[in-house]
Write a protein that holds these residues in place. Structure first.
Motif, PDB file in Angstrom:
ATOM      1  N   GLU A  49       0.800  -1.219   0.000  1.00  0.00           N
ATOM      2  CA  GLU A  49       0.000   0.000   0.000  1.00  0.00           C
ATOM      3  C   GLU A  49       0.837   1.276   0.000  1.00  0.00           C
ATOM      4  N   TYR A  50       2.057   1.183   0.543  1.00  0.00           N
ATOM      5  CA  TYR A  50       2.917   2.352   0.660  1.00  0.00           C
ATOM      6  C   TYR A  50       4.269   2.103   0.000  1.00  0.00           C
ATOM      7  N   GLU A  51       4.764   3.127  -0.660  1.00  0.00           N
ATOM      8  CA  GLU A  51       6.096   3.068  -1.272  1.00  0.00           C
ATOM      9  C   GLU A  51       7.044   3.942  -0.462  1.00  0.00           C
ATOM     10  N   LYS A  52       8.198   3.402  -0.131  1.00  0.00           N
ATOM     11  CA  LYS A  52       9.196   4.209   0.574  1.00  0.00           C
ATOM     12  C   LYS A  52      10.068   4.923  -0.453  1.00  0.00           C
ATOM     13  N   ARG A  53      10.100   6.240  -0.346  1.00  0.00           N
ATOM     14  CA  ARG A  53      10.881   7.053  -1.275  1.00  0.00           C
ATOM     15  C   ARG A  53      11.931   7.838  -0.494  1.00  0.00           C
ATOM     16  N   GLY A  54      13.160   7.682  -0.891  1.00  0.00           N
ATOM     17  CA  GLY A  54      14.212   8.409  -0.192  1.00  0.00           C
ATOM     18  C   GLY A  54      14.342   7.950   1.240  1.00  0.00           C
ATOM     19  N   GLU A  55      14.762   8.864   2.087  1.00  0.00           N
ATOM     20  CA  GLU A  55      15.021   8.522   3.487  1.00  0.00           C
ATOM     21  C   GLU A  55      13.810   8.840   4.359  1.00  0.00           C
ATOM     22  N   ASN A  56      13.176   7.794   4.859  1.00  0.00           N
ATOM     23  CA  ASN A  56      12.082   7.929   5.826  1.00  0.00           C
ATOM     24  C   ASN A  56      10.879   8.716   5.296  1.00  0.00           C
ATOM     25  N   VAL A  57      10.571   8.505   4.032  1.00  0.00           N
ATOM     26  CA  VAL A  57       9.361   9.081   3.443  1.00  0.00           C
ATOM     27  C   VAL A  57       8.516   7.929   2.894  1.00  0.00           C
ATOM     28  N   TRP A  58       7.308   7.794   3.416  1.00  0.00           N
ATOM     29  CA  TRP A  58       6.395   6.743   2.976  1.00  0.00           C
ATOM     30  C   TRP A  58       5.192   7.395   2.302  1.00  0.00           C
ATOM     31  N   ILE A  59       4.929   7.001   1.062  1.00  0.00           N
ATOM     32  CA  ILE A  59       3.848   7.607   0.278  1.00  0.00           C
ATOM     33  C   ILE A  59       2.905   6.509  -0.190  1.00  0.00           C
ATOM     34  N   ALA A  60       1.617   6.680   0.125  1.00  0.00           N
ATOM     35  CA  ALA A  60       0.628   5.703  -0.315  1.00  0.00           C
ATOM     36  C   ALA A  60       0.602   5.637  -1.837  1.00  0.00           C
ATOM     37  N   LYS A  61       0.448   4.442  -2.364  1.00  0.00           N
ATOM     38  CA  LYS A  61       0.472   4.269  -3.813  1.00  0.00           C
ATOM     39  C   LYS A  61      -0.720   4.933  -4.486  1.00  0.00           C
ATOM     40  N   THR A  62      -1.782   5.193  -3.720  1.00  0.00           N
ATOM     41  CA  THR A  62      -2.942   5.870  -4.285  1.00  0.00           C
ATOM     42  C   THR A  62      -2.871   7.395  -4.130  1.00  0.00           C
ATOM     43  N   ALA A  63      -1.824   7.900  -3.466  1.00  0.00           N
ATOM     44  CA  ALA A  63      -1.665   9.348  -3.316  1.00  0.00           C
ATOM     45  C   ALA A  63      -1.182   9.967  -4.626  1.00  0.00           C
ATOM     46  N   GLN A  64      -1.522  11.233  -4.824  1.00  0.00           N
ATOM     47  CA  GLN A  64      -1.067  11.981  -5.990  1.00  0.00           C
ATOM     48  C   GLN A  64      -0.054  13.029  -5.536  1.00  0.00           C
ATOM     49  N   VAL A  65       1.183  12.848  -5.936  1.00  0.00           N
ATOM     50  CA  VAL A  65       2.254  13.772  -5.545  1.00  0.00           C
ATOM     51  C   VAL A  65       2.891  14.327  -6.813  1.00  0.00           C
ATOM     52  N   THR A  66       2.827  15.637  -6.994  1.00  0.00           N
ATOM     53  CA  THR A  66       3.387  16.229  -8.211  1.00  0.00           C
ATOM     54  C   THR A  66       4.915  16.194  -8.158  1.00  0.00           C
TER      55      THR A  66
END
Length: 225
Positions: A49-66
């Motif tokens: 459900e969540y992707e870890k991006r970089g250091e200690n940042v977790w972003i839900a796969k359904t989130a929209q991040v520009t």
């Protein structure tokens, strides 16, 4: 102290950070704990459900991040959240499910409950925003006093020493903050309260109120009668 406890202000089922409030009376008590809590919670999130991006940042796969958004950890961006153009998340931030962090909005050491909207040119620092609360364009939380002294929460029943130099605002569920308003350090806004545009808010504002200015706060119940 009525009206300003965690129980008075928030629906804890509407945040992934529910456990941080366990055993806490006043919500600002969790501000120093947000960073460590995110690190612990992030490590437990499902990789499906969540992707870890970089250091200690977790972003839900359904989130929209520009691509133009800047996110520094520790941070968790919840399911179906939107992080829009040039948003600046400086760390220690939990963005709830379905929340909106808008154009040029800056976050630091905050918990945004589910469906919070800070969509246009907002600064939110050392603050907690309850379920479905909304800050109008250009409204901000001021989190440091001009004299740099420790923040005191001023209530009708007396003052509460927080021991904190940085403390913005506690917004209860479904609070509406008008455009261009400033929430001064240590402000606590009760559930379902509306703040008029261009307000400078201090102290504790009761739930179900309309804040017109410091000397004119009316209850919504009275207006309906």
């Amino acid at each position: 102290m009525m009206g300003i406890t965690v129980q008075d202000l928030y629906t804890l089922e509407e945040t992934i950070a529910r456990d941080i409030f366990e055993g806490v009376a006043y919500p600002w008590e969790v501000l120093p704990k947000i960073s460590g809590f995110i690190l612990e919670l992030g490590a437990s999130l499902s990789p499906e459900e969540y992707e870890k991006r970089g250091e200690n940042v977790w972003i839900a796969k359904t989130a929209q991040v520009t691509p133009t958004a800047s996110i520094t950890g520790p941070a968790i961006i919840g399911k179906d959240a939107q992080v829009r153009h040039c948003a600046f998340i400086r760390g220690n931030a939990i963005v709830g499910e379905g929340a909106v962090v808008g154009n040029s909005t800056e976050l630091k050491n905050v918990i945004l409950f589910n469906k919070v909207q800070v969509p246009h040119y907002n600064y939110v620092g050392d603050s907690i925003l309850g379920y479905k609360s909304h800050m109008g364009a250009g409204s901000i939380t001021s989190n440091v006093k001009s004299d740099k002294k420790l923040v005191v929460v001023k209530t009708s029943e007396g003052n509460i020493e927080t021991g904190m130099k940085k403390f913005g605002a506690m917004l209860g569920d479904e609070v509406e903050v008008g455009c261009g308003s400033i929430l001064n350090p240590g402000s606590v806004i009760g559930r379902h309260t509306n703040i008029y545009p261009l307000s400078s808010v201090r102290g504790c504002i009761p739930e179900n109120s309309i804040y017109k200015n410091q000397g004119e706060i009316v209850t919504k119940v009275a207006l309906d009668m």
